[in-house]
Design an enzyme around this catalytic site. Structure first.
Site, PDB file in Angstrom:
ATOM      1  N   THR A 191       3.373  -2.164  -5.077  1.00  0.00           N
ATOM      2  CA  THR A 191       2.169  -2.308  -4.175  1.00  0.00           C
ATOM      3  C   THR A 191       1.190  -3.209  -4.888  1.00  0.00           C
ATOM      4  O   THR A 191       0.984  -3.474  -5.839  1.00  0.00           O
ATOM      5  CB  THR A 191       1.410  -0.887  -3.804  1.00  0.00           C
ATOM      6  OG1 THR A 191       2.419  -0.214  -3.441  1.00  0.00           O
ATOM      7  CG2 THR A 191       0.337  -1.345  -2.846  1.00  0.00           C
ATOM      8  N   ARG A 219      10.118   5.094   6.917  1.00  0.00           N
ATOM      9  CA  ARG A 219       9.287   5.637   6.147  1.00  0.00           C
ATOM     10  C   ARG A 219       7.906   4.991   5.864  1.00  0.00           C
ATOM     11  O   ARG A 219       7.777   3.703   5.805  1.00  0.00           O
ATOM     12  CB  ARG A 219      10.092   5.753   4.772  1.00  0.00           C
ATOM     13  CG  ARG A 219       9.051   6.344   3.413  1.00  0.00           C
ATOM     14  CD  ARG A 219       8.405   5.432   2.564  1.00  0.00           C
ATOM     15  NE  ARG A 219       7.733   6.013   1.452  1.00  0.00           N
ATOM     16  CZ  ARG A 219       7.041   5.456   0.651  1.00  0.00           C
ATOM     17  NH1 ARG A 219       6.960   3.929   0.905  1.00  0.00           N
ATOM     18  NH2 ARG A 219       6.538   5.842  -0.354  1.00  0.00           N
ATOM     19  N   VAL A 220       7.007   5.533   5.864  1.00  0.00           N
ATOM     20  CA  VAL A 220       5.454   5.117   5.601  1.00  0.00           C
ATOM     21  C   VAL A 220       4.898   5.824   4.337  1.00  0.00           C
ATOM     22  O   VAL A 220       4.978   7.120   4.426  1.00  0.00           O
ATOM     23  CB  VAL A 220       4.757   5.331   6.971  1.00  0.00           C
ATOM     24  CG1 VAL A 220       3.149   4.615   6.535  1.00  0.00           C
ATOM     25  CG2 VAL A 220       5.097   4.573   8.025  1.00  0.00           C
ATOM     26  N   ASP A 222       1.523   5.649   1.295  1.00  0.00           N
ATOM     27  CA  ASP A 222       0.175   5.866   1.088  1.00  0.00           C
ATOM     28  C   ASP A 222      -0.430   4.632   1.715  1.00  0.00           C
ATOM     29  O   ASP A 222      -1.651   4.553   1.979  1.00  0.00           O
ATOM     30  CB  ASP A 222      -0.315   6.343  -0.078  1.00  0.00           C
ATOM     31  CG  ASP A 222       0.073   5.055  -1.285  1.00  0.00           C
ATOM     32  OD1 ASP A 222       1.296   4.821  -1.338  1.00  0.00           O
ATOM     33  OD2 ASP A 222      -0.870   4.547  -2.099  1.00  0.00           O
ATOM     34  N   THR A 242      -1.738   2.328  -6.343  1.00  0.00           N
ATOM     35  CA  THR A 242       0.108   1.822  -6.269  1.00  0.00           C
ATOM     36  C   THR A 242       0.692   3.056  -7.089  1.00  0.00           C
ATOM     37  O   THR A 242       0.146   3.509  -7.965  1.00  0.00           O
ATOM     38  CB  THR A 242       0.196   0.494  -7.011  1.00  0.00           C
ATOM     39  OG1 THR A 242       1.311   0.257  -7.257  1.00  0.00           O
ATOM     40  CG2 THR A 242      -0.322   0.560  -8.714  1.00  0.00           C
ATOM     41  N   GLY A 243       1.770   3.587  -6.575  1.00  0.00           N
ATOM     42  CA  GLY A 243       2.322   4.465  -7.234  1.00  0.00           C
ATOM     43  C   GLY A 243       3.240   5.136  -6.346  1.00  0.00           C
ATOM     44  O   GLY A 243       3.741   4.766  -5.387  1.00  0.00           O
ATOM     45  N   THR A 244       3.533   6.483  -6.677  1.00  0.00           N
ATOM     46  CA  THR A 244       4.453   7.134  -5.794  1.00  0.00           C
ATOM     47  C   THR A 244       3.759   7.881  -4.448  1.00  0.00           C
ATOM     48  O   THR A 244       2.746   8.663  -4.493  1.00  0.00           O
ATOM     49  CB  THR A 244       4.645   8.567  -6.484  1.00  0.00           C
ATOM     50  OG1 THR A 244       3.865   9.090  -7.313  1.00  0.00           O
ATOM     51  CG2 THR A 244       6.237   8.201  -7.525  1.00  0.00           C
TER      52      THR A 244
END
Length: 326
Positions: A191, A219-220, A222, A242-244
């Protein structure tokens, strides 16, 4: 008058130093510096924080090194679905798009949603149509493709045989010699984002992504969700994540930073560190946050081995880094 500040990130993940040449590292750091200088120019000319984050993220989207815009990753179906969000800390106005498929710069579409519509979030074909109506640059989906991303997708399909989801373990693969990216592309949360404080004391944040490799179509994460991957309020901070993504959604990570400052009196540093180092790991969340507050304090924090990142304050030279020790 405030001293302007801009900070950016280009994703976080697992460092593979052995795959990185000095030339490769220099290329990533150089791109981060160029983008910071462009946003710095906007701010030094009296531009708004909103303009600065728009420009920074637009340039990150145009750079194929990062997973946003050109260079976006592939879905399970071999397509591209992009998300972006932007927020103005001076008035809490926000705009976002999800699963766009033909917009060159999703962050500009998100800003158009904020400024030219009565809504906050538009998705799919409706978001694409809105972008067309606003006269934004429309591209053929092949524009997003790069050979590196295509090869990455093929490897992920071979090794996982399933979509990647919020479980960090799903991003862990056998050690591969493919590629020369300083952050392992198969274990990277791709991201991009920017946060800024302008000379008028206003804050803004923007975030953009191509999603996660081999994701389920539709899929969306965060990124386009205000409060999860992006948040800005002059009273507290501007935050980009940015991440899971699923964990950032469940913990409302970006807003949690602001809430800890507003309700518990935490400093920006304390709030970010609590979220990144305590809240997210408790739910197997990996990644990082960049944030700036109204006093110009900047925090770039991550619980992974590295994060593409940088910041610039006033007329000072930009500072860029990739690894944790930098």
């Amino acid at each position: 008058m405030s001293t302007p500040v801009i900070a950016i990130h280009g994703g976080a993940g697992t460092i593979t130093r052995s795959a990185l040449s000095e030339a490769d590292e220099a290329r990533y750091l150089a791109e981060l510096k160029v983008i910071l200088l462009a946003a710095q120019t906007v701010l030094s000319a009296g531009g708004s924080a909103l303009d600065a984050v728009s420009e920074a993220v637009r340039l990150l989207e145009d750079c194929p090194l990062f997973n946003a815009g050109k260079g976006a990753v592939y879905t399970r179906a071999g397509t591209h679905e992009l998300d972006a969000a932007i927020m103005d800390g001076s008035n809490l106005k926000a705009g976002a798009v999800a699963n766009v498929t033909c917009v060159r710069n999703p962050v500009l579409a998100a800003r158009a949603v904020m400024e030219k519509s009565a809504h906050v979030l538009l998705a799919g074909c409706g978001a694409d149509a809105f972008a067309r109506q606003q006269g934004l640059d429309i591209v053929d989906p092949t524009y997003y493709q790069t050979e590196a991303r295509h090869q990455q997708w093929l490897r992920v399909r071979e090794q996982s045989g399933m979509m990647l989801d919020h479980d960090a373990a799903a991003f862990t693969f056998k050690e591969s010699s493919h590629g020369t990216a300083p952050i392992d592309p198969d274990n990277k949360f791709g991201t991009v984002g920017a946060v800024a404080l302008d000379m008028h004391g206003n804050l803004a944040a923007a975030t953009s992504t191509g999603g996660i490799t081999n994701k389920q179509v539709g899929r969306v994460g965060d990124t386009p969700l205000i409060g999860a991957g992006c948040y800005a309020a002059n009273a507290t901070a501007a935050v980009s994540a940015t991440g899971t993504g699923e964990v950032f959604i469940r913990t409302v990570a970006a807003y949690d930073v602001a809430a800890r400052m507003a309700y518990a009196g935490a400093t920006l540093q304390e709030a970010v560190e609590q979220v990144v180092m305590e809240v997210l790991p408790a739910h197997e969340g990996r990644g990082g946050l960049i944030a700036v507050d109204a006093q110009g304090n900047v925090v770039l924090s991550f619980n992974t081995e590295g994060m593409y990142r940088g910041y610039a304050r006033g007329a000072e030279a930009p500072v860029t880094a990739i690894y944790k020790q930098q």
